[in-house]
Design a protein around this motif. Structure first.
Motif, PDB file in Angstrom:
ATOM      1  N   ASP A  11       0.834  -1.205   0.000  1.00 46.06           N
ATOM      2  CA  ASP A  11       0.000   0.000   0.000  1.00 46.06           C
ATOM      3  C   ASP A  11       0.868   1.254   0.000  1.00 46.06           C
ATOM      4  OD1 ASP A  11      -2.484  -1.272  -0.039  1.00 46.06           O
ATOM      5  OD2 ASP A  11      -2.556  -1.441   2.149  1.00 46.06           O
ATOM      6  N   TYR A  12       1.920   1.241   0.813  1.00 39.13           N
ATOM      7  CA  TYR A  12       2.805   2.406   0.882  1.00 39.13           C
ATOM      8  C   TYR A  12       3.534   2.612  -0.446  1.00 39.13           C
ATOM      9  CZ  TYR A  12       2.220   3.327   5.858  1.00 39.13           C
ATOM     10  OH  TYR A  12       1.706   3.673   7.087  1.00 39.13           O
ATOM     11  N   GLU A  13       3.905   1.531  -1.109  1.00 40.90           N
ATOM     12  CA  GLU A  13       4.556   1.663  -2.411  1.00 40.90           C
ATOM     13  C   GLU A  13       3.619   2.286  -3.429  1.00 40.90           C
ATOM     14  OE1 GLU A  13       7.739  -2.058  -2.325  1.00 40.90           O
ATOM     15  OE2 GLU A  13       5.709  -2.388  -3.074  1.00 40.90           O
ATOM     16  N   ILE A  14       2.352   1.860  -3.414  1.00 46.26           N
ATOM     17  CA  ILE A  14       1.362   2.452  -4.321  1.00 46.26           C
ATOM     18  C   ILE A  14       1.155   3.917  -3.977  1.00 46.26           C
ATOM     19  CG2 ILE A  14      -1.034   2.375  -5.089  1.00 46.26           C
ATOM     20  CD1 ILE A  14       0.626   0.026  -6.086  1.00 46.26           C
ATOM     21  N   LEU A  15       1.076   4.220  -2.683  1.00 47.58           N
ATOM     22  CA  LEU A  15       0.867   5.598  -2.240  1.00 47.58           C
ATOM     23  C   LEU A  15       2.024   6.492  -2.669  1.00 47.58           C
ATOM     24  CD1 LEU A  15      -1.184   7.293  -0.673  1.00 47.58           C
ATOM     25  CD2 LEU A  15       0.039   6.704   1.428  1.00 47.58           C
ATOM     26  N   GLU A  16       3.228   5.996  -2.577  1.00 51.72           N
ATOM     27  CA  GLU A  16       4.391   6.762  -3.022  1.00 51.72           C
ATOM     28  C   GLU A  16       4.334   7.014  -4.523  1.00 51.72           C
ATOM     29  OE1 GLU A  16       7.698   4.506  -1.704  1.00 51.72           O
ATOM     30  OE2 GLU A  16       7.494   5.093   0.408  1.00 51.72           O
ATOM     31  N   GLY A  17       3.851   6.017  -5.263  1.00 49.25           N
ATOM     32  CA  GLY A  17       3.701   6.199  -6.701  1.00 49.25           C
ATOM     33  C   GLY A  17       2.673   7.267  -7.025  1.00 49.25           C
ATOM     34  N   LEU A  18       1.562   7.271  -6.308  1.00 56.21           N
ATOM     35  CA  LEU A  18       0.546   8.301  -6.516  1.00 56.21           C
ATOM     36  C   LEU A  18       1.103   9.677  -6.180  1.00 56.21           C
ATOM     37  CD1 LEU A  18      -2.652   6.596  -5.015  1.00 56.21           C
ATOM     38  CD2 LEU A  18      -1.839   6.599  -7.384  1.00 56.21           C
ATOM     39  N   ALA A  19       1.891   9.746  -5.099  1.00 63.53           N
ATOM     40  CA  ALA A  19       2.480  11.025  -4.698  1.00 63.53           C
ATOM     41  C   ALA A  19       3.446  11.547  -5.756  1.00 63.53           C
ATOM     42  CB  ALA A  19       3.198  10.875  -3.352  1.00 63.53           C
ATOM     43  N   ASP A  20       4.062  10.627  -6.513  1.00 65.65           N
ATOM     44  CA  ASP A  20       4.986  11.026  -7.579  1.00 65.65           C
ATOM     45  C   ASP A  20       4.256  11.312  -8.887  1.00 65.65           C
ATOM     46  OD1 ASP A  20       7.173  10.841  -5.922  1.00 65.65           O
ATOM     47  OD2 ASP A  20       7.624   8.763  -6.461  1.00 65.65           O
ATOM     48  N   GLY A  21       2.909  11.200  -8.855  1.00 63.81           N
ATOM     49  CA  GLY A  21       2.128  11.507 -10.046  1.00 63.81           C
ATOM     50  C   GLY A  21       2.134  10.411 -11.096  1.00 63.81           C
ATOM     51  N   LEU A  22       2.433   9.177 -10.709  1.00 63.42           N
ATOM     52  CA  LEU A  22       2.516   8.079 -11.667  1.00 63.42           C
ATOM     53  C   LEU A  22       1.140   7.515 -11.992  1.00 63.42           C
ATOM     54  CD1 LEU A  22       5.584   6.058 -10.293  1.00 63.42           C
ATOM     55  CD2 LEU A  22       5.563   8.012 -11.878  1.00 63.42           C
ATOM     56  N   THR A  23       0.988   7.036 -13.214  1.00 65.50           N
ATOM     57  CA  THR A  23      -0.218   6.313 -13.606  1.00 65.50           C
ATOM     58  C   THR A  23      -0.095   4.869 -13.120  1.00 65.50           C
ATOM     59  OG1 THR A  23       0.721   5.597 -15.718  1.00 65.50           O
ATOM     60  CG2 THR A  23      -0.399   7.750 -15.670  1.00 65.50           C
ATOM     61  N   ASP A  24      -1.191   4.104 -13.238  1.00 63.44           N
ATOM     62  CA  ASP A  24      -1.135   2.697 -12.844  1.00 63.44           C
ATOM     63  C   ASP A  24      -0.097   1.946 -13.672  1.00 63.44           C
ATOM     64  OD1 ASP A  24      -3.077   2.863 -10.861  1.00 63.44           O
ATOM     65  OD2 ASP A  24      -4.721   2.464 -12.250  1.00 63.44           O
ATOM     66  N   ARG A  25       0.006   2.276 -14.956  1.00 67.86           N
ATOM     67  CA  ARG A  25       0.989   1.607 -15.809  1.00 67.86           C
ATOM     68  C   ARG A  25       2.412   1.940 -15.349  1.00 67.86           C
ATOM     69  NH1 ARG A  25       0.934  -1.060 -20.379  1.00 67.86           N
ATOM     70  NH2 ARG A  25      -1.302  -0.660 -20.632  1.00 67.86           N
ATOM     71  N   GLU A  26       2.650   3.205 -15.009  1.00 67.06           N
ATOM     72  CA  GLU A  26       3.983   3.606 -14.557  1.00 67.06           C
ATOM     73  C   GLU A  26       4.311   2.994 -13.199  1.00 67.06           C
ATOM     74  OE1 GLU A  26       4.343   7.978 -16.726  1.00 67.06           O
ATOM     75  OE2 GLU A  26       3.243   7.776 -14.835  1.00 67.06           O
ATOM     76  N   ILE A  27       3.303   2.903 -12.329  1.00 66.94           N
ATOM     77  CA  ILE A  27       3.510   2.228 -11.043  1.00 66.94           C
ATOM     78  C   ILE A  27       3.856   0.754 -11.273  1.00 66.94           C
ATOM     79  CG2 ILE A  27       2.357   1.447  -8.938  1.00 66.94           C
ATOM     80  CD1 ILE A  27       0.791   4.059  -8.940  1.00 66.94           C
ATOM     81  N   ALA A  28       3.163   0.138 -12.227  1.00 66.66           N
ATOM     82  CA  ALA A  28       3.434  -1.266 -12.551  1.00 66.66           C
ATOM     83  C   ALA A  28       4.873  -1.451 -13.011  1.00 66.66           C
ATOM     84  CB  ALA A  28       2.462  -1.735 -13.629  1.00 66.66           C
ATOM     85  N   GLU A  29       5.357  -0.527 -13.849  1.00 66.26           N
ATOM     86  CA  GLU A  29       6.740  -0.619 -14.323  1.00 66.26           C
ATOM     87  C   GLU A  29       7.723  -0.449 -13.175  1.00 66.26           C
ATOM     88  OE1 GLU A  29       7.048   2.345 -17.323  1.00 66.26           O
ATOM     89  OE2 GLU A  29       5.867   1.221 -18.807  1.00 66.26           O
ATOM     90  N   ARG A  30       7.429   0.481 -12.257  1.00 68.91           N
ATOM     91  CA  ARG A  30       8.326   0.705 -11.118  1.00 68.91           C
ATOM     92  C   ARG A  30       8.391  -0.524 -10.228  1.00 68.91           C
ATOM     93  NH1 ARG A  30       7.532   5.711  -6.929  1.00 68.91           N
ATOM     94  NH2 ARG A  30       8.470   6.855  -8.682  1.00 68.91           N
ATOM     95  N   LEU A  31       7.235  -1.151  -9.988  1.00 69.34           N
ATOM     96  CA  LEU A  31       7.173  -2.278  -9.057  1.00 69.34           C
ATOM     97  C   LEU A  31       7.343  -3.630  -9.749  1.00 69.34           C
ATOM     98  CD1 LEU A  31       4.202  -1.094  -6.781  1.00 69.34           C
ATOM     99  CD2 LEU A  31       6.658  -0.734  -6.475  1.00 69.34           C
ATOM    100  N   MET A  32       7.467  -3.585 -11.094  1.00 70.13           N
ATOM    101  CA  MET A  32       7.642  -4.803 -11.884  1.00 70.13           C
ATOM    102  C   MET A  32       6.473  -5.772 -11.676  1.00 70.13           C
ATOM    103  SD  MET A  32      11.778  -5.419 -11.735  1.00 70.13           S
ATOM    104  CE  MET A  32      11.855  -5.366  -9.933  1.00 70.13           C
ATOM    105  N   ILE A  33       5.264  -5.217 -11.809  1.00 70.50           N
ATOM    106  CA  ILE A  33       4.045  -6.010 -11.764  1.00 70.50           C
ATOM    107  C   ILE A  33       3.218  -5.645 -12.993  1.00 70.50           C
ATOM    108  CG2 ILE A  33       3.997  -6.233  -9.241  1.00 70.50           C
ATOM    109  CD1 ILE A  33       2.074  -3.903  -9.111  1.00 70.50           C
ATOM    110  N   SER A  34       2.122  -6.359 -13.224  1.00 68.93           N
ATOM    111  CA  SER A  34       1.292  -6.074 -14.392  1.00 68.93           C
ATOM    112  C   SER A  34       0.433  -4.835 -14.141  1.00 68.93           C
ATOM    113  CB  SER A  34       0.390  -7.264 -14.707  1.00 68.93           C
ATOM    114  OG  SER A  34      -0.604  -7.398 -13.702  1.00 68.93           O
ATOM    115  N   PRO A  35       0.054  -4.106 -15.210  1.00 70.58           N
ATOM    116  CA  PRO A  35      -0.816  -2.933 -15.042  1.00 70.58           C
ATOM    117  C   PRO A  35      -2.129  -3.272 -14.356  1.00 70.58           C
ATOM    118  CG  PRO A  35       0.177  -2.922 -17.227  1.00 70.58           C
ATOM    119  CD  PRO A  35       0.522  -4.245 -16.603  1.00 70.58           C
ATOM    120  N   SER A  36      -2.700  -4.437 -14.652  1.00 72.84           N
ATOM    121  CA  SER A  36      -3.966  -4.806 -14.017  1.00 72.84           C
ATOM    122  C   SER A  36      -3.782  -5.028 -12.519  1.00 72.84           C
ATOM    123  CB  SER A  36      -4.533  -6.074 -14.676  1.00 72.84           C
ATOM    124  OG  SER A  36      -3.633  -7.173 -14.528  1.00 72.84           O
ATOM    125  N   THR A  37      -2.623  -5.594 -12.130  1.00 73.92           N
ATOM    126  CA  THR A  37      -2.347  -5.785 -10.709  1.00 73.92           C
ATOM    127  C   THR A  37      -2.157  -4.446 -10.010  1.00 73.92           C
ATOM    128  OG1 THR A  37      -1.290  -7.920 -11.127  1.00 73.92           O
ATOM    129  CG2 THR A  37      -0.782  -6.850  -9.043  1.00 73.92           C
TER     130      THR A  37
END
Length: 230
Positions: free
Chosen positions: A171-197
Motif C-alpha cells: 500500500d505504501y509503495e502504491i501511495l508513493e507512486g501516486l504522490a509522484d504523479g505516476l499512472t497505474d501503468r507507470e507504477i506497474a513498471e516501477r514495481l515490476m508487476i502487471s498494469p492490471s495488478t
C-alpha cells in the motif's frame, strides 16, 4: 487598553529571541508567511524585530522561493495563506530544509486537527492563546530552538482524526507512486508487476483509506503524516 508599561517586555523578548537564535547552529534569520494577517504580522515583528526578519510573504510559492535564496533558521506562518496549503507548505519546507524550525499560528475558529498531528511542525500556537502578556509564541520558538515540540494550551486537547486502517508495505509503495504523479501503468513498471495488478492495488488502497479518488487519498495521507512531499 494602555500597554505603555509593557513596552519593556517587547524589548526583552526581542533580546531573548536574538540570543536564542545566535546560540544555536541555525542561521539567525526569520521567515514569515502570514496570508492576509496584518495583526499577526505586527505581533511577530514586535517579537523578533526587523533585524531578524529576512522575508515576509503571503503565499506558499513565494515562501519556498525565498527560503531557497538564502539560509533561514526559523519559519513562522499562519494556517491561512493567500495561496497554497499550510500542511503542504510546511511538509515541503521540512523536506527541503530539514534543520529549519517551523512554527504555525492557528487562526481558524475550528482548527484542523491534522496540524496537531503533523510531526514536522515544531510549534503550533492558537491565535487565542497569543495575548500580549502570555508569551505563547515566544515559548513555542524557544521550545523549537531547543529541539522540542510545542503546542499551546488550546491545541493540546483537540480531538484527532480517526487513524487510517493499517496499510501494508505494498500500500505504501502504491501511495508513493501516486504522490509522484505516476499512472497505474507507470507504477506497474516501477514495481515490476502487471498494469492490471497495479490497478487492483490502487483500488484496494483507496478502499482501505476510505478515499473516493487518488487526490483525496494523497491529502488524507499527507494530513495523517503517512507521506511527505518530495
Amino acid at each position: 487598553m494602555d500597554f505603555t508599561a509593557d513596552l519593556p517586555v517587547v524589548q526583552i523578548r526581542r533580546a531573548v529571541m536574538r540570543r536564542a537564535l545566535i546560540a544555536t547552529d541555525l542561521p539567525p534569520r526569520v521567515a514569515l508567511a502570514m496570508g492576509n494577517e496584518p495583526l499577526l504580522l505586527r505581533y511577530t515583528v514586535g517579537l523578533f524585530g526587523y533585524g531578524l526578519i529576512g522575508c515576509a510573504v503571503t503565499d506558499a510559492e513565494s515562501c519556498l522561493r525565498r527560503l531557497a535564496e538564502q539560509p533561514y533558521g526559523l519559519l513562522v506562518c499562519s494556517d491561512s495563506l493567500e495561496g497554497g496549503d499550510v500542511l503542504s507548505l510546511t511538509a515541503t519546507v521540512k523536506e527541503r530544509h530539514p534543520q529549519l524550525k517551523v512554527i504555525v499560528i492557528g487562526t481558524a475558529a475550528v482548527q484542523d486537527p491534522a496540524l496537531v498531528r503533523a510531526g514536522w511542525v515544531d510549534g503550533l500556537v492558537a491565535e487565542r492563546d497569543m495575548t500580549f502578556r502570555s508569551g505563547a509564541l515566544q515559548a513555542a520558538v524557544l521550545a523549537a530552538l531547543g529541539g522540542h515540540h510545542f503546542r499551546s494550551a488550546s491545541m493540546r486537547d483537540l480531538p484527532v482524526p480517526a487513524p487510517i486502517s493499517e496499510l501494508s508495505p505494498r500500500d505504501y509503495e502504491i501511495l508513493e507512486g501516486l504522490a509522484d504523479g505516476l499512472t497505474d501503468r507507470e507504477i506497474a513498471e516501477r514495481l515490476m508487476i502487471s498494469p492490471s495488478t497495479a490497478k487492483s492495488y490502487t483500488k484496494r488502497l483507496l478502499q482501505n483509506m476510505g478515499a473516493r479518488n487518488r487526490l483525496q487519498a494523497l491529502v488524507m495521507a499527507l494530513r495523517q503524516g503517512l507521506i511527505r512531499l518530495r
